[in-house]
Design a protein around this motif. Sequence first.
Motif, short mmCIF file in Angstrom:
data_model
loop_
_atom_site.label_atom_id
_atom_site.label_comp_id
_atom_site.label_asym_id
_atom_site.label_seq_id
_atom_site.Cartn_x
_atom_site.Cartn_y
_atom_site.Cartn_z
N ASP A 176 40.73 38.66 52.93
CA ASP A 176 40.78 38.53 54.26
C ASP A 176 40.86 37.55 54.77
N LYS A 177 40.93 37.37 56.10
CA LYS A 177 41.09 36.37 57.07
C LYS A 177 39.93 35.41 56.94
N ASP A 178 38.59 36.10 56.76
CA ASP A 178 37.43 35.14 56.57
C ASP A 178 37.29 34.61 55.01
N LEU A 179 38.34 34.53 54.35
CA LEU A 179 38.61 34.10 52.82
C LEU A 179 37.70 35.00 51.97
N SER A 180 37.24 36.17 52.27
CA SER A 180 36.47 37.26 51.45
C SER A 180 37.51 38.05 50.83
N PHE A 181 37.05 38.76 50.01
CA PHE A 181 37.96 39.57 49.01
C PHE A 181 37.54 41.19 49.29
N SER A 182 38.61 42.11 49.38
CA SER A 182 38.46 43.51 49.27
C SER A 182 39.12 43.93 48.47
N ILE A 183 38.88 45.16 48.01
CA ILE A 183 39.39 45.79 47.15
C ILE A 183 39.90 47.34 47.34
N THR A 184 41.22 47.93 46.82
CA THR A 184 41.35 49.14 46.89
C THR A 184 41.33 49.67 45.51
N TYR A 185 40.47 50.57 45.16
CA TYR A 185 40.25 51.21 43.90
C TYR A 185 41.43 52.29 43.54
N THR A 186 41.71 52.17 42.45
CA THR A 186 42.79 53.37 42.01
C THR A 186 41.94 54.86 41.71
N PRO A 187 42.58 55.89 41.99
CA PRO A 187 42.07 56.99 41.74
C PRO A 187 41.61 57.09 40.25
N GLY A 188 42.06 56.58 39.18
CA GLY A 188 41.59 56.65 38.01
C GLY A 188 40.20 55.89 37.71
N VAL A 189 40.14 54.67 38.53
CA VAL A 189 38.98 53.94 38.33
C VAL A 189 37.95 54.65 39.16
N LYS A 190 37.99 55.13 40.27
CA LYS A 190 37.15 55.96 41.19
C LYS A 190 36.34 57.07 40.28
N ALA B 12 40.16 36.83 38.12
CA ALA B 12 40.46 37.48 39.44
C ALA B 12 39.18 38.31 39.61
N PRO B 13 38.96 38.61 40.78
CA PRO B 13 37.83 39.57 41.26
C PRO B 13 37.82 40.81 40.32
N ASN B 14 39.05 41.39 39.96
CA ASN B 14 38.98 42.72 39.12
C ASN B 14 39.17 42.26 37.86
N GLU B 15 38.82 41.07 37.29
CA GLU B 15 38.67 40.69 35.83
C GLU B 15 36.97 40.35 35.54
N VAL B 16 36.17 40.90 36.44
CA VAL B 16 34.69 40.20 36.08
C VAL B 16 33.79 41.60 36.48
N VAL B 17 32.89 41.85 35.73
CA VAL B 17 31.84 42.94 35.97
C VAL B 17 30.60 42.21 35.87
N GLU B 18 29.75 42.53 37.09
CA GLU B 18 28.32 42.01 37.15
C GLU B 18 27.58 43.01 36.19
N VAL B 19 26.77 42.40 35.27
CA VAL B 19 25.87 43.28 34.47
C VAL B 19 24.47 42.99 34.66
N PHE B 20 23.76 44.20 34.67
CA PHE B 20 22.32 44.05 34.78
C PHE B 20 21.81 44.87 33.43
N SER B 21 21.41 44.11 32.27
CA SER B 21 21.14 44.70 31.10
C SER B 21 19.52 45.21 31.05
N SER B 22 19.26 46.19 30.30
CA SER B 22 18.09 46.78 30.23
C SER B 22 17.05 45.96 29.08
N GLN C 296 31.52 39.25 50.18
CA GLN C 296 30.90 37.97 50.12
C GLN C 296 30.85 37.37 48.87
N LYS C 297 30.31 38.19 47.72
CA LYS C 297 30.25 37.66 46.36
C LYS C 297 31.68 37.97 45.63
N GLY C 298 32.52 38.68 46.20
CA GLY C 298 33.92 39.04 45.31
C GLY C 298 33.52 39.90 44.15
#
Length: 120
Positions: free
Chosen positions: A19-33, A74-84, A107-109
């Motif tokens: 985006d213009k403010d150098l942040s990222f946005s994503i469009t999820y595919t139907p399969g990922v949704k 890339a932002p679509n090559e990373v998962v933020e994990v919260f392990s139990s 903001q975090k991408g």
Amino acid sequence: MKSDDQIWAHFSKCKIKTDKDLSFSITYTPGVKTLQGKNVTISGFMLPLESKSKFSHFLLSKNAPTCAYCPPGAPNEVVEVFSSKPTAWKENLITYSGTLILVNDKQKGVFFQMKDAVER
């Protein structure tokens, strides 16, 4: 080195836009949704977010880290994990299962989170 786990192929089809403010946005595919809120298993490389001997919040990346100052992919090559359960850092490919949450944190991408994750 990189993970050949098939879920990364699905994530990579999601369109990332800077985006213009150098942040990222994503469009999820139907399969990922359709994965939203489902239990998924994914293999990747651990990128700690805390400087502790064990931690329960980290990034899982498709690509092995090659440089401490470089982004993990890339932002679509990373998962933020919260392990139990807290775990120690591992250098090699690891596998976690947990509930996939689709988030749009410009903001975090970060666009993919795994909650209640457990190591396999």
